[in-house]
Write an enzyme that holds these catalytic residues in place. Structure first.
Site, PDB file in Angstrom:
ATOM      1  N   ASP A 236     -12.230  -0.513   1.905  1.00 15.00           N
ATOM      2  CA  ASP A 236     -11.237  -0.276   2.965  1.00 15.00           C
ATOM      3  C   ASP A 236     -11.888   0.329   4.228  1.00 15.00           C
ATOM      4  O   ASP A 236     -12.253  -0.420   5.124  1.00 15.00           O
ATOM      5  CB  ASP A 236     -10.096   0.613   2.443  1.00 15.00           C
TER       6      ASP A 236
ATOM      7  N   GLU B 245       0.889  -1.173   0.000  1.00 21.01           N
ATOM      8  CA  GLU B 245       0.000   0.000   0.000  1.00 21.01           C
ATOM      9  C   GLU B 245       0.924   1.219   0.000  1.00 21.01           C
ATOM     10  O   GLU B 245       0.987   1.973  -0.955  1.00 21.01           O
ATOM     11  CB  GLU B 245      -0.898  -0.034   1.248  1.00 21.01           C
TER      12      GLU B 245
HETATM   13  N1  ADE Z   1      -6.353  -0.193   8.986  1.00 17.78           N
HETATM   14  C1  ADE Z   1      -7.491   0.306   8.491  1.00 17.78           C
HETATM   15  N2  ADE Z   1      -7.323   0.663   7.219  1.00 17.78           N
HETATM   16  C2  ADE Z   1      -6.039   0.388   6.881  1.00 17.78           C
HETATM   17  C3  ADE Z   1      -5.263   0.521   5.718  1.00 17.78           C
HETATM   18  N3  ADE Z   1      -5.747   1.037   4.593  1.00 17.78           N
HETATM   19  N4  ADE Z   1      -3.970   0.148   5.759  1.00 17.78           N
HETATM   20  C4  ADE Z   1      -3.459  -0.353   6.870  1.00 17.78           C
HETATM   21  N5  ADE Z   1      -4.153  -0.504   7.996  1.00 17.78           N
HETATM   22  C5  ADE Z   1      -5.433  -0.147   8.005  1.00 17.78           C
HETATM   23 ZN    ZN Z   2      -7.103  -1.912   4.680  1.00 18.64          ZN
END
Ligand code: ADE
Ligand code: ZN
Length: 334
Positions: free
Chosen positions: A277, A199
């Site tokens: 998400d 990410e």
């Molecule tokens: N916790 C909640 N959303 C998240 C994300 N996008 N990346 C990492 N941890 C998270």
């Molecule tokens: Zn996440």
């Protein structure tokens, strides 16, 4: 049929949804009042105004603060039921929900309180809307592996109600390899395993999640695009990626949705899915993610259908349960 109607009509699975991330400010304030919890904001409006993030950590700081409103079993039930109502309206037929027990147990909320409330909502969602669901316990990666093992210990009496484990929270500096022993144990216990990787973190974290944690899906994974050999591997092995486009823009992974690499990943043959998400924080639930991404990247209806099919195929439910979903999907025009 206009695009929005089409998107909602697609039977789809949501595979990347943090249930705490579906806590809308209105509910946050109502629960905080009911529970006598102080929040760092004065009003719903001030809360929404604070949702201007610069990176993952700037979001997580607010997200953990907001989660403090959740105390009682009933709170977790109401939270998840509100999510399911929206998911149903968005054409979700199956949802695999992440939950972060450590965020709650650290505040003195019992593990079973969290799980009981969420599970009751899952049962209610099946009864009311025919939505099937699974619960995936996420370990917080900014905490130690030892703390992860302690959480697994708390989960042990409830494993029949927990389908898998994941890894979330602050990615940079907390590589998947930090949790290698914990995930090996979870696999031994027969749990499904997934992890957030790529990410904000580098492609090497995706490789680690695959090789050292043995994950079956990668959550996000968009930075795979920087490593041609990894792209080839993900395509060859059809490893599902649970991509969250609106999240990626809100957390500045991509400056604008038009610059998102989802089309590139799709065209490289990866099993891409679209998910929300933390929809209460990122400006939309799953249908909004499909819709805005389709508009920004000019995705065709056939491509949207492919993405929805990927989500059904990537879910952790047996083939026999998926058949009616595929039938509904096949009945839709391209
Ligand atoms: N916790 C909640 N959303 C998240 C994300 N996008 N990346 C990492 N941890 C998270
Ligand atoms: Zn996440």
């Amino acid at each position: 049929m206009d695009l929005e109607t089409y998107v909602r009509a697609l039977p789809k699975a949501e595979l990347h949804l943090h249930i705490e991330g579906s806590l809308e400010p209105e509910m946050m304030f109502a629960l905080a009042q009911r529970n006598g919890v102080a929040l760092p904001w004065d009003s719903v409006e001030a809360t929404r105004a604070a949702y201007a993030f610069t990176d993952l950590q700037s979001f997580l700081d607010l997200y953990y603060a907001g989660a403090a409103a959740l105390i009682q079993e009933q709170d977790f039930f109401e939270l998840a039921l509100a999510y399911f109502a929206r998911a149903h309206a968005d054409g979700v037929v199956h949802a695999e929900l992440f939950f972060d027990p450590q965020t709650h147990t650290a505040r003195g909320v019992a593990f079973a309180t969290v799980l009981d409330g969420l599970e009751r909502a899952c049962i209610e969602a099946q009864a009311q809307w025919g939505i099937s669901s699974r619960l995936i316990l996420c370990f917080l990666r900014h905490l130690s592996e030892e703390e992860g093992f302690a959480t697994l210990e708390q989960a042990m009496p409830h494993l029949a109600r927990i389908h898998g484990v994941g890894l979330d929270s602050s990615e940079m500096g907390h590589p998947p390899s930090k949790f290698e022993r914990l995930f090996a144990r979870c696999r031994e216990l027969g749990l499904h395993v997934v992890a957030h990787a790529g990410e904000e973190g580098p492609p090497a974290y995706i490789v680690e999640a695959l090789d050292r944690l043995g994950v079956e899906r990668i959550d996000h994974g968009v930075r795979a695009a920087e490593d041609p050999a990894l792209l080839e591997r993900l395509a060859r092995d059809q490893v599902p990626l649970t991509v969250c486009p609106l999240s990626n823009v809100k957390l500045c992974v991509f400056e604008r949705l038009e610059q998102h690499n989802l089309r590139q990943l799709l065209e490289a043959g990866l099993k891409v899915t679209i998910n929300s998400d933390d929809p209460a924080y990122f400006g939309g639930y799953i249908a909004q993610n499909y819709l805005e991404t389709a508009r920004a990247l000019d995705l065709s209806r056939a491509e949207l259908k492919r993405i929805a099919r990927n989500s059904l195929e990537a879910s952790f439910v047996p083939e026999s349960l998926r058949m009616p979903w595929f039938a509904r999907l096949d009945a839709l025009p391209d």
